[in-house]
Write an enzyme that holds these catalytic residues in place. Structure first.
Site, mmCIF file in Angstrom:
data_model
loop_
_atom_site.group_PDB
_atom_site.id
_atom_site.type_symbol
_atom_site.label_atom_id
_atom_site.label_comp_id
_atom_site.label_asym_id
_atom_site.label_seq_id
_atom_site.Cartn_x
_atom_site.Cartn_y
_atom_site.Cartn_z
ATOM 1 C CB THR A 30 -0.884 -0.006 1.254
ATOM 2 O OG1 THR A 30 -1.747 -1.133 1.216
ATOM 3 C CG2 THR A 30 -1.719 1.254 1.349
ATOM 4 N N GLY A 33 -9.955 -3.914 2.516
ATOM 5 C CA GLY A 33 -9.073 -3.681 3.647
ATOM 6 C C GLY A 33 -9.267 -2.301 4.244
ATOM 7 C CG ASP A 34 -5.958 -0.557 6.413
ATOM 8 O OD1 ASP A 34 -5.574 -1.510 5.716
ATOM 9 O OD2 ASP A 34 -5.212 0.379 6.752
ATOM 10 C CB THR A 89 0.928 0.376 4.758
ATOM 11 O OG1 THR A 89 1.210 -0.814 4.024
ATOM 12 C CG2 THR A 89 2.144 0.741 5.594
ATOM 13 N N GLY A 90 -0.764 -2.181 6.078
ATOM 14 C CA GLY A 90 -0.618 -3.394 6.875
ATOM 15 C C GLY A 90 -1.767 -4.354 6.670
ATOM 16 N N GLY A 119 -5.067 -5.222 6.854
ATOM 17 C CA GLY A 119 -6.194 -4.316 6.956
ATOM 18 C C GLY A 119 -7.259 -4.689 7.956
#
Length: 370
Positions: free
Chosen positions: A209, A239-240, A260-261, A263
């Site tokens: 991301t 996702g987030d 970022t990660g 989500g």
């Protein structure tokens, strides 16, 4: 604050105006202790976080990532140095990352289980907390620009799939063919996942991301995030990154964050807004007499913003919560005081930051330019 208002009213309209002025300054992210040069600016970017191994990073590949990060950072910094808005700087930094196949956003996005590229993005303006987001788009070259158009030219915040595509066409966005987004490396990741019954984490090892956060010379903050999601995502998984409050948040009274990660965990914690809320709570107010030329009896409110250490500790604490739940990843943030902060619980995060005070750096692994 109630007493300050009463005192100002008792002193007449001039005293009231002098009370309102500092309060308005707070609303625009300014204070009596901003810890930055007057009319300064700040920007931070990321290109994903994850399990990055320095031993597997060739000098050539590292140089390519660093060059791409620096180019994106420079694009955003130029906007801010010229007096442009944080919103414009965020998009200026994200667009080249979306166009770069090294990152999981726009061109180079990962494939869904069905073998398509579905893109998500969100953006938020700290001045008025206006926001725009899109998910599941497949024909828009730069989703961050479409997210901003949702913010400015629609009555909505979040559009999905075919509706977002229709809106894009009505707004004059060119239809980008699928082959623009597809890369062989991402297709190989999907093939390995299918062949070996692996999870997306087994094939990705990192979350690519991209995002940017900025503070401009007018005291306004903004944040934006763009992604292709996770390899092999199914059933319309979101996702987030496009979720306001989870992957993106901006408010002049607190901070701007891009995440970022993994989500699912960032959504559960509400990472982006949680960091900003905690920083806003730690902002303090002091009542004190207005300048000597004010009418007697009036009071003004000065604002003390959290310093860099507090901002770092706050971001770290929220990322610790993500880790406790089982998730990993990272965040970038800028504060109204101009602090550009990184926080991640992985071995690395592609990142960079620049300020009007001369900071200009990019980094990849943990321990570099924190």
């Amino acid at each position: 604050m109630k007493h300050a208002i009463i005192a100002a009213i008792g002193a007449g309209l001039i005293g009231l105006a002098q009370f309102i002025a500092p309060a308005a300054a707070y609303a625009h992210g300014q204070s009596d202790d901003t810890h930055r040069a007057e009319a300064g600016w700040s920007i931070a970017i990321h290109g994903g976080a994850g399990t990055l191994d320095p031993d597997r990073m060739t000098p050539e590949r590292r140089a390519a990532y660093e060059a791409s990060l620096q180019a994106a950072l420079d694009a955003g910094a130029r906007v801010l140095a010229d007096g442009g808005s944080a919103m414009d700087a965020v998009q200026a930094a994200i667009v080249p990352l979306e166009d770069d196949p090294l990152f999981n956003a726009g061109r180079g996005s990962v494939f869904t289980w069905e073998g398509t590229n579905e893109l998500d993005a969100s953006i938020m303006d700290g001045r008025d907390r206006s926001a725009g987001a899109v998910t599941g788009v497949t024909t828009v070259r730069n989703p961050i620009q479409l997210a901003d158009r949702v913010r400015t030219d629609s009555p909505h915040v979040f559009l999905m799939g075919q509706g977002a595509e229709q809106f894009a066409r009505e707004q004059g966005f060119a239809v980008t063919p699928p082959e623009w987004f597809a890369t062989e490396a991402r297709r190989e990741s999907l093939d390995r996942m299918r062949a070996n019954a692996l999870s997306s984490l087994d094939v990705d090892h990192k979350f690519g991301t991209v995002g940017a956060v900025a503070l401009d010379t007018h005291g306004n903050v903004a944040a934006g995030t763009s992604t292709g999601g996770m390899t092999g995502k199914r059933w319309g998984r979101i996702g987030d990154a496009p979720v306001i409050g989870a992957g993106t948040y901006a408010d002049n009274q607190s901070c701007a964050v891009s995440a970022t990660g993994w989500g699912e965990y960032f959504i559960r914690v509400g990472v982006a807004q949680e960091i900003c809320t905690r920083l806003r709570i730690q902002t303090t107010f002091r009542e004190e007499p207005c300048p000597d030329d004010a009418i007697g009896g009036s009071y003004c409110v000065s604002v003390q913003l959290p310093d860099a250490e507090v901002a770092q500790d706050t971001a770290d604490a929220v990322m610790d919560e993500v880790a406790q739940l089982g998730g990993d990843g990272g965040v970038i943030l800028v504060t109204p005081a101009g602090h550009a902060i990184f926080s991640f619980n992985t071995t690395g995060m592609y990142r960079g930051r620049a300020t009007s005070e001369g900071v200009n750096e990019v980094a990849i692994f943990s321990g570099e330019a924190r």
